[in-house]
Design an enzyme around this catalytic site. Structure first.
Site, PDB file in Angstrom:
ATOM      1  N   LYS A  66       0.846  -1.202   0.000  1.00  0.00           N
ATOM      2  CA  LYS A  66       0.000   0.000   0.000  1.00  0.00           C
ATOM      3  C   LYS A  66       0.878   1.247   0.000  1.00  0.00           C
ATOM      4  CE  LYS A  66      -3.579   2.179   2.784  1.00  0.00           C
ATOM      5  NZ  LYS A  66      -4.937   1.810   2.545  1.00  0.00           N
ATOM      6  N   MET A  91     -12.701   4.703  -2.814  1.00  0.00           N
ATOM      7  CA  MET A  91     -13.119   3.601  -1.947  1.00  0.00           C
ATOM      8  C   MET A  91     -11.944   2.863  -1.296  1.00  0.00           C
ATOM      9  SD  MET A  91     -16.254   3.919  -1.769  1.00  0.00           S
ATOM     10  CE  MET A  91     -17.705   4.537  -2.582  1.00  0.00           C
ATOM     11  N   ARG A  92     -10.935   3.616  -0.891  1.00  0.00           N
ATOM     12  CA  ARG A  92      -9.813   3.015  -0.180  1.00  0.00           C
ATOM     13  C   ARG A  92      -9.520   3.796   1.077  1.00  0.00           C
ATOM     14  NH1 ARG A  92      -6.692  -0.637  -2.882  1.00  0.00           N
ATOM     15  NH2 ARG A  92      -7.775  -1.008  -4.833  1.00  0.00           N
ATOM     16  N   ASN A 108     -12.967  14.453   2.814  1.00  0.00           N
ATOM     17  CA  ASN A 108     -13.774  13.348   2.277  1.00  0.00           C
ATOM     18  C   ASN A 108     -15.251  13.693   2.393  1.00  0.00           C
ATOM     19  OD1 ASN A 108     -14.385  10.672   1.328  1.00  0.00           O
ATOM     20  ND2 ASN A 108     -14.846  10.078   3.441  1.00  0.00           N
ATOM     21  N   HIS A 110     -18.919  11.810   2.856  1.00  0.00           N
ATOM     22  CA  HIS A 110     -19.469  10.512   3.267  1.00  0.00           C
ATOM     23  C   HIS A 110     -20.996  10.591   3.265  1.00  0.00           C
ATOM     24  CE1 HIS A 110     -19.537   6.598   5.122  1.00  0.00           C
ATOM     25  NE2 HIS A 110     -20.462   7.049   5.954  1.00  0.00           N
TER      26      HIS A 110
HETATM   27  C1  GAR Z   1     -20.899   9.212  -2.908  1.00  0.00           C
HETATM   28  O1  GAR Z   1     -22.190   8.949  -2.412  1.00  0.00           O
HETATM   29  C2  GAR Z   1     -19.916   9.353  -1.765  1.00  0.00           C
HETATM   30  O2  GAR Z   1     -20.454  10.002  -0.648  1.00  0.00           O
HETATM   31  C3  GAR Z   1     -19.629   7.925  -1.458  1.00  0.00           C
HETATM   32  O3  GAR Z   1     -19.529   7.297  -2.707  1.00  0.00           O
HETATM   33  C4  GAR Z   1     -20.351   7.985  -3.635  1.00  0.00           C
HETATM   34  C5  GAR Z   1     -19.496   8.367  -4.818  1.00  0.00           C
HETATM   35  O4  GAR Z   1     -20.265   8.929  -5.824  1.00  0.00           O
HETATM   36  N1  GAR Z   1     -18.429   7.763  -0.700  1.00  0.00           N
HETATM   37  C6  GAR Z   1     -18.270   6.819   0.212  1.00  0.00           C
HETATM   38  O5  GAR Z   1     -19.113   5.986   0.474  1.00  0.00           O
HETATM   39  C7  GAR Z   1     -16.921   6.834   0.906  1.00  0.00           C
HETATM   40  N2  GAR Z   1     -16.923   5.910   1.993  1.00  0.00           N
HETATM   41  P1  GAR Z   1     -19.604   9.792  -6.967  1.00  0.00           P
HETATM   42  O6  GAR Z   1     -18.449   8.949  -7.551  1.00  0.00           O
HETATM   43  O7  GAR Z   1     -20.700   9.984  -7.964  1.00  0.00           O
HETATM   44  O8  GAR Z   1     -19.113  11.071  -6.365  1.00  0.00           O
END
Ligand code: GAR
Length: 201
Positions: A66, A91-92, A108, A110
Site C-alpha cells: 500500500k 473507496m480506499r 472526504n 461521506h
Molecule cells: C458518494 O455517495 C460518496 O459520498 C460515497 O460514494 C459515492 C461516490 O459517488 N463515498 C463513500 O461511500 C466513501 N466511503 P460519486 O463517484 O458519484 O461522487
C-alpha cells in the site's frame, strides 16, 4: 491559486460538482490539477478529461505494498503542486504515506451523518437500521475510517416510500451542495481544527 488533487474510484458526480463550482466562480482561486483513480474505467476519469483536467489511473495491483502504491500517488500530486486533496467516492482507506504528506489537507465526503454508519454502503446501512433522518458529511481525513473532524453536515429525511436507491439519490443531491461549500471554506482559509471541532470563520 490553490491546486486541488482529487482521488476517485467511480462515477465521479461529486468530482463534477467541484468542477462545476470552480467553473461558475463559486470556488475562486483554485483549480483541479489532477484526478487520480484506482479503478481503470472509472467514469470520473472521463469527466476529468472532458473538463481538460489531467486524469491518471494508478493500479494498486501493480504495487507490492500500500505504501509503494501511495508513494506513486504522492509523486503525482506533488509533481502537480497539489495543496489540497479531495476524496470523491474514493473507496480506499488512506494510508500513512498520504496522511503524513497532506496532514489536515485531505477532505472526504461521506453519505451519512457521521459518526453513524461509517464505511461502505452507508445509505443502505442507515435505511436498514430504520433511522428517520440521515444525510451526508464532509470531514477531514485522519487515520480512522470516516473518523476525522467534521466540517459540514446536511440532514436528509427518510420517507415512508423510500428504497435504499431513492434515499441515496436524495442524499447525493445534498452531497453536491455541501462538498463545494466545504472546499470553498478550505480554499478561503476559513477552517480551524480545534480538537474534534472544526471552527468556521
Ligand atoms: C458518494 O455517495 C460518496 O459520498 C460515497 O460514494 C459515492 C461516490 O459517488 N463515498 C463513500 O461511500 C466513501 N466511503 P460519486 O463517484 O458519484 O461522487
Amino acid at each position: 491559486m490553490k491546486r486541488i488533487g482529487v482521488l476517485v474510484s467511480g462515477r465521479g458526480s461529486n468530482l463534477q460538482a467541484i468542477i462545476d463550482a470552480i467553473k461558475r466562480g463559486y470556488i475562486k482561486d483554485a483549480e483541479i490539477a489532477i484526478v487520480v483513480s484506482d479503478v481503470k474505467d472509472a467514469y470520473a476519469l472521463t469527466r476529468a478529461r472532458e473538463a481538460r483536467i489531467k486524469a491518471v489511473h494508478v493500479d494498486p495491483g501493480s504495487y507490492r505494498t500500500k505504501d509503494s502504491y501511495e508513494e506513486e500517488i504522492l509523486r503525482l500530486l506533488q509533481k502537480e503542486g497539489v495543496d489540497l486533496v479531495l476524496l470523491a467516492g474514493y473507496m480506499r482507506i488512506v494510508g500513512k504515506r498520504l496522511l503524513d504528506a497532506y496532514h489536515n489537507k485531505i477532505l472526504n465526503i461521506h453519505p451519512a451523518l457521521l459518526p453513524s454508519f461509517p464505511g461502505l454502503h452507508a445509505q443502505e446501512q442507515a435505511f436498514n437500521y430504520g433511522v428517520k433522518v440521515t444525510g451526508c458529511t464532509v470531514h477531514f481525513v485522519d487515520e480512522g475510517i470516516d473518523t476525522g473532524p467534521i466540517i459540514l453536515q446536511r440532514s436528509v429525511p427518510v420517507l415512508e416510500d423510500d428504497t435504499p436507491e431513492t434515499l441515496a439519490d436524495r442524499i447525493l443531491k445534498e452531497e453536491h451542495k455541501i462538498y463545494p461549500e466545504a472546499v470553498k471554506l478550505f480554499i478561503e482559509d476559513r477552517l480551524t481544527i480545534d480538537g474534534r471541532r472544526v471552527r468556521i470563520r
